[in-house]
Design a protein around this motif. Sequence first.
Motif, PDB file in Angstrom:
ATOM      1  N   GLY A 100       9.470   2.091  11.843  1.00  0.00           N
ATOM      2  CA  GLY A 100       8.868   2.752  10.694  1.00  0.00           C
ATOM      3  C   GLY A 100       9.914   2.992   9.618  1.00  0.00           C
ATOM      4  N   CYS A 101       9.506   2.898   8.376  1.00  0.00           N
ATOM      5  CA  CYS A 101      10.467   3.050   7.271  1.00  0.00           C
ATOM      6  C   CYS A 101      11.019   4.462   7.160  1.00  0.00           C
ATOM      7  CB  CYS A 101       9.813   2.646   5.955  1.00  0.00           C
ATOM      8  SG  CYS A 101       9.472   0.865   5.859  1.00  0.00           S
ATOM      9  N   ASP A 102      10.364   5.421   7.813  1.00  0.00           N
ATOM     10  CA  ASP A 102      10.835   6.811   7.748  1.00  0.00           C
ATOM     11  C   ASP A 102      11.886   7.118   8.816  1.00  0.00           C
ATOM     12  OD1 ASP A 102       8.989   6.471   9.762  1.00  0.00           O
ATOM     13  OD2 ASP A 102       8.055   8.431   9.499  1.00  0.00           O
ATOM     14  N   GLU A 103      12.156   6.172   9.722  1.00  0.00           N
ATOM     15  CA  GLU A 103      13.157   6.398  10.769  1.00  0.00           C
ATOM     16  C   GLU A 103      14.565   6.361  10.182  1.00  0.00           C
ATOM     17  OE1 GLU A 103      13.116   4.735  14.594  1.00  0.00           O
ATOM     18  OE2 GLU A 103      10.944   4.395  14.584  1.00  0.00           O
ATOM     19  N   ASP A 104      15.434   7.179  10.765  1.00  0.00           N
ATOM     20  CA  ASP A 104      16.820   7.242  10.324  1.00  0.00           C
ATOM     21  C   ASP A 104      17.518   5.909  10.609  1.00  0.00           C
ATOM     22  OD1 ASP A 104      19.044   8.545   9.242  1.00  0.00           O
ATOM     23  OD2 ASP A 104      19.802   9.017  11.250  1.00  0.00           O
ATOM     24  N   GLY A 105      18.129   5.309   9.614  1.00  0.00           N
ATOM     25  CA  GLY A 105      18.842   4.046   9.769  1.00  0.00           C
ATOM     26  C   GLY A 105      17.992   2.807   9.520  1.00  0.00           C
ATOM     27  N   ALA A 106      16.721   3.004   9.214  1.00  0.00           N
ATOM     28  CA  ALA A 106      15.847   1.852   8.954  1.00  0.00           C
ATOM     29  C   ALA A 106      16.259   1.169   7.653  1.00  0.00           C
ATOM     30  CB  ALA A 106      14.397   2.303   8.872  1.00  0.00           C
ATOM     31  N   ARG A 107      16.060  -0.145   7.624  1.00  0.00           N
ATOM     32  CA  ARG A 107      16.361  -0.930   6.423  1.00  0.00           C
ATOM     33  C   ARG A 107      15.164  -1.814   6.107  1.00  0.00           C
ATOM     34  NH1 ARG A 107      22.210  -3.202   7.870  1.00  0.00           N
ATOM     35  NH2 ARG A 107      22.648  -3.210   5.662  1.00  0.00           N
ATOM     36  N   TYR A 108      14.826  -1.907   4.832  1.00  0.00           N
ATOM     37  CA  TYR A 108      13.674  -2.673   4.387  1.00  0.00           C
ATOM     38  C   TYR A 108      14.090  -4.119   4.102  1.00  0.00           C
ATOM     39  CZ  TYR A 108       9.702  -4.174   1.598  1.00  0.00           C
ATOM     40  OH  TYR A 108       8.626  -4.856   1.114  1.00  0.00           O
ATOM     41  N   VAL A 109      13.368  -5.091   4.680  1.00  0.00           N
ATOM     42  CA  VAL A 109      13.665  -6.512   4.462  1.00  0.00           C
ATOM     43  C   VAL A 109      12.946  -6.955   3.198  1.00  0.00           C
ATOM     44  CG1 VAL A 109      13.524  -8.837   5.403  1.00  0.00           C
ATOM     45  CG2 VAL A 109      13.907  -6.905   6.938  1.00  0.00           C
ATOM     46  N   LYS A 110      13.717  -7.216   2.174  1.00  0.00           N
ATOM     47  CA  LYS A 110      13.161  -7.633   0.886  1.00  0.00           C
ATOM     48  C   LYS A 110      12.976  -9.143   0.807  1.00  0.00           C
ATOM     49  CE  LYS A 110      12.204  -6.807  -3.502  1.00  0.00           C
ATOM     50  NZ  LYS A 110      10.882  -6.420  -3.857  1.00  0.00           N
ATOM     51  N   ASP A 111      13.834  -9.878   1.540  1.00  0.00           N
ATOM     52  CA  ASP A 111      13.773 -11.341   1.474  1.00  0.00           C
ATOM     53  C   ASP A 111      14.430 -11.932   2.721  1.00  0.00           C
ATOM     54  OD1 ASP A 111      13.223 -13.816   0.410  1.00  0.00           O
ATOM     55  OD2 ASP A 111      14.760 -13.747  -1.145  1.00  0.00           O
ATOM     56  N   VAL A 112      14.078 -13.168   3.032  1.00  0.00           N
ATOM     57  CA  VAL A 112      14.694 -13.925   4.123  1.00  0.00           C
ATOM     58  C   VAL A 112      15.239 -15.207   3.513  1.00  0.00           C
ATOM     59  CG1 VAL A 112      14.294 -15.092   6.313  1.00  0.00           C
ATOM     60  CG2 VAL A 112      13.070 -12.991   5.805  1.00  0.00           C
ATOM     61  N   VAL A 113      16.515 -15.513   3.782  1.00  0.00           N
ATOM     62  CA  VAL A 113      17.152 -16.688   3.174  1.00  0.00           C
ATOM     63  C   VAL A 113      17.769 -17.578   4.246  1.00  0.00           C
ATOM     64  CG1 VAL A 113      17.595 -15.547   0.952  1.00  0.00           C
ATOM     65  CG2 VAL A 113      19.302 -15.424   2.761  1.00  0.00           C
ATOM     66  N   LYS A 114      17.972 -18.818   3.892  1.00  0.00           N
ATOM     67  CA  LYS A 114      18.590 -19.799   4.792  1.00  0.00           C
ATOM     68  C   LYS A 114      20.091 -19.499   4.933  1.00  0.00           C
ATOM     69  CE  LYS A 114      15.060 -22.708   5.283  1.00  0.00           C
ATOM     70  NZ  LYS A 114      14.482 -23.133   6.511  1.00  0.00           N
ATOM     71  N   PRO A 115      20.738 -20.023   5.992  1.00  0.00           N
ATOM     72  CA  PRO A 115      22.182 -19.815   6.145  1.00  0.00           C
ATOM     73  C   PRO A 115      22.939 -20.353   4.926  1.00  0.00           C
ATOM     74  CG  PRO A 115      21.262 -20.812   8.125  1.00  0.00           C
ATOM     75  CD  PRO A 115      20.174 -20.815   7.089  1.00  0.00           C
ATOM     76  N   GLY A 116      23.947 -19.624   4.528  1.00  0.00           N
ATOM     77  CA  GLY A 116      24.767 -20.057   3.400  1.00  0.00           C
ATOM     78  C   GLY A 116      24.196 -19.681   2.042  1.00  0.00           C
ATOM     79  N   THR A 117      23.029 -19.069   2.014  1.00  0.00           N
ATOM     80  CA  THR A 117      22.405 -18.658   0.756  1.00  0.00           C
ATOM     81  C   THR A 117      22.698 -17.183   0.513  1.00  0.00           C
ATOM     82  OG1 THR A 117      20.622 -20.231   1.181  1.00  0.00           O
ATOM     83  CG2 THR A 117      20.224 -18.585  -0.508  1.00  0.00           C
ATOM     84  N   SER A 118      22.937 -16.844  -0.725  1.00  0.00           N
ATOM     85  CA  SER A 118      23.226 -15.454  -1.074  1.00  0.00           C
ATOM     86  C   SER A 118      21.943 -14.674  -1.307  1.00  0.00           C
ATOM     87  CB  SER A 118      24.069 -15.399  -2.344  1.00  0.00           C
ATOM     88  OG  SER A 118      25.298 -16.038  -2.136  1.00  0.00           O
TER      89      SER A 118
END
Length: 110
Positions: free
Chosen positions: A63-81
Motif C-alpha cells: 500500500g502507498c501509505d506504508e512506511d518505505g513504499a515507493r511509487y513506480v512511475k515507469d518501467v524501462v529497459k536495461p541501460g535506459t535512464s
Amino acid sequence: MTLGQRHVIGIILRVTGLALLAAALLALEWAWRSHAWNDLESVDGQCVMVGSRVDDGRIPKVGCDEDGARYVKDVVKPGTSCPQGLTRVSVRHELSHDTGYVGALCVRNP
C-alpha cells in the motif's frame, strides 16, 4: 544407396538436429525474457517495497501509505535512464545466466 550418400544424409540430419536444438533454446530464452519483462510491467503504477536494486526478481507490492513504499512511475529497459526526478532501481532476475538485468523501475516517494 552408396556409402557416400549415407554419409551425406547423416551429416544433413546432424546439422538439422543442431539447428532445431538452437532454435528451441532461442525460443526458451525469448519466452523467459518476455515473462520477466511482463512481471516488471505488472508493477507500473503500483507502490512497491524495494531498495536500491532488486537481485531476485521479486518486487513486493504494498500500500502507498506504508512506511518505505515507493511509487513506480515507469518501467524501462536495461541501460535506459529514468526521467528527471525519478530514482532508477535495477531489477535482476534470479534465474539469469547473463548479466541478468531485465529492466529497471523508475520510482518516487508516493
